[in-house]
Scaffold this motif. Structure first.
Motif, PDB file in Angstrom:
ATOM      1  N   THR A  66      37.711  22.752  11.660  1.00 60.80           N
ATOM      2  CA  THR A  66      36.996  23.843  12.317  1.00 60.80           C
ATOM      3  C   THR A  66      35.537  23.484  12.555  1.00 60.80           C
ATOM      4  O   THR A  66      34.984  22.597  11.902  1.00 60.80           O
ATOM      5  N   GLU A  67      34.933  24.184  13.489  1.00 57.67           N
ATOM      6  CA  GLU A  67      33.487  24.181  13.705  1.00 57.67           C
ATOM      7  C   GLU A  67      33.052  25.648  13.735  1.00 57.67           C
ATOM      8  O   GLU A  67      33.323  26.357  14.706  1.00 57.67           O
ATOM      9  N   HIS A  91      33.471  29.291  13.428  1.00 54.90           N
ATOM     10  CA  HIS A  91      34.644  30.143  13.453  1.00 54.90           C
ATOM     11  C   HIS A  91      35.732  29.605  14.377  1.00 54.90           C
ATOM     12  O   HIS A  91      36.820  30.171  14.464  1.00 54.90           O
ATOM     13  N   ARG A  92      35.455  28.461  15.065  1.00 58.99           N
ATOM     14  CA  ARG A  92      36.398  27.928  16.052  1.00 58.99           C
ATOM     15  C   ARG A  92      37.296  26.858  15.451  1.00 58.99           C
ATOM     16  O   ARG A  92      36.844  25.971  14.724  1.00 58.99           O
ATOM     17  N   VAL A 100      39.154  23.533  15.870  1.00 59.90           N
ATOM     18  CA  VAL A 100      38.983  22.347  16.714  1.00 59.90           C
ATOM     19  C   VAL A 100      40.297  21.587  16.852  1.00 59.90           C
ATOM     20  O   VAL A 100      40.660  21.136  17.934  1.00 59.90           O
TER      21      VAL A 100
END
Length: 354
Positions: A265-266, A268-269, A271
């Protein structure tokens, strides 16, 4: 060399890296010749080629062409042996396939290579630890003296090194040192020379090296006294010399397949997500080659571990090599390891030719 004698040295170009390693191990040689279905030369594979492939994390099920040398040195039948040897020496090769005009492999030159002779390299074995994880087995017996197939582990280690030409041993001892010294004495009963580095307190996996009193003018082996392996130590020394290293550490590949999908993740997204990936890494195998200069980094007192020494050499710009082990290897640190070593021993070490 008859076709029957040559056959074990030939391997199909469709074979896997795993099969190539098994063949090299079976012939105990320096060279496997890779051929197509018609017996024509496709490449060659040495122990060095295999270990370089392992360092690249080449999968064991990959085709052998991912590791082989596709343009090997080859010689013609009937050529003058002195001229052939001169050519091999100039190219840094020890052995080469003999190939006829049709490109078919008809022999090896020299036919036999790699006979083990006496080696002057010193061997230091770290045998002073308490083996606390193996208690209560180590309450009255130091870990290197635990028996496997009726013989102390340390005796097996020394005898296998002796059979590969090593005859000078220094045993670093502390915990229950009298048990080890009482069994081995000066080594004459085992056809080797043994003396002892007596630690007044535990010095770590490298600290006892400061107790070496004799001059060291060449590479020497250091290994833990709880490691059982079929490693060819001559190949390890050759690798160390070829890379002009201050130190070489043996490494063993380990794999772990996670039972979960791994999410990256980055913030809250999301990846990426990988479903049950396999992680691969190299672990320290507890076997080393050190050059004379490495000894100067070891302090004369206090606890000092081998990773600290290797880091010090790296920081000052020295080459520290990594030598991957594909042979049998086990670190006998826990009860399950000890049980596994005992169950493996007959098949791995006691069979004829092992």
């Amino acid at each position: 060399m008859s076709p029957r004698e040559l056959a074990p040295y030939l391997l199909s170009d469709q074979a896997t890296l795993r099969e190539a390693i098994e063949r090299l191990d079976a012939i105990r040689g320096q060279l496997v010749v890779i051929v197509d279905e018609a017996g024509r030369l496709r490449g060659s594979l040495t122990d060095g080629d295999v270990r370089r492939a392992l360092l690249r994390m080449t999968p064991m099920e990959a085709c052998v062409d991912k590791a082989m040398n596709p343009d090997p040195v080859a010689v013609r039948p009937g050529h003058n042996p002195a001229e052939i040897q001169a050519e091999l020496n100039a190219l840094g090769a020890s052995q080469a396939p003999v190939v006829d005009r049709e490109g078919q492999v008809v022999g090896l030159y020299p036919e036999h290579y790699g006979e083990t002779g006496p080696r002057d390299n010193l061997v230091v074995i770290m045998a002073g630890g308490r083996g606390a994880r193996l208690a209560p087995l180590t309450r009255h017996t130091p870990k290197p003296m635990l028996t496997i197939s009726g013989r102390p582990l340390l005796e097996t280690i020394i005898q296998r090194l002796r059979d590969q030409g090593f005859g000078r041993f220094r045993l670093a001892v502390n915990y229950l040192a009298e048990v080890i010294e009482g069994h081995f004495g000066d080594g004459s009963a085992f056809d080797v020379e043994i003396s002892y580095l007596r630690e007044s307190e535990p010095r770590g996996t490298a600290g006892a090296l400061a107790l070496l009193e004799e001059p060291i003018d060449g590479p020497f082996l250091v290994m833990n006294g709880d490691v059982l392996t079929r490693l060819d130590f001559g190949q390890l020394l050759a690798f160390h010399g070829d890379h002009d290293a201050a130190a070489t550490v043996c490494v063993r590949e380990h794999r772990f397949e996670t039972p979960y999908g791994v999410v990256e993740t980055e913030g809250h997204r999301l990846v990426s997500i990988r479903e049950k990936p396999t992680f691969r890494w190299f672990a320290n195998a507890g076997i080393y080659v050190l050059g004379p200069e490495a000894l100067k980094q070891v302090p004369t007192s206090g606890h000092y571990d081998m990773p600290t020494l290797l880091a010090a050499l790296t920081e000052r710009g020295d080459t520290v090599g990594a030598f991957p082990i594909h042979e049998y290897w086990i670190d006998i640190g826990r009860p399950p390891d000890f049980d596994l070593a005992r169950s493996d021993y007959e098949a791995v070490f006691a069979a004829p030719g092992q």
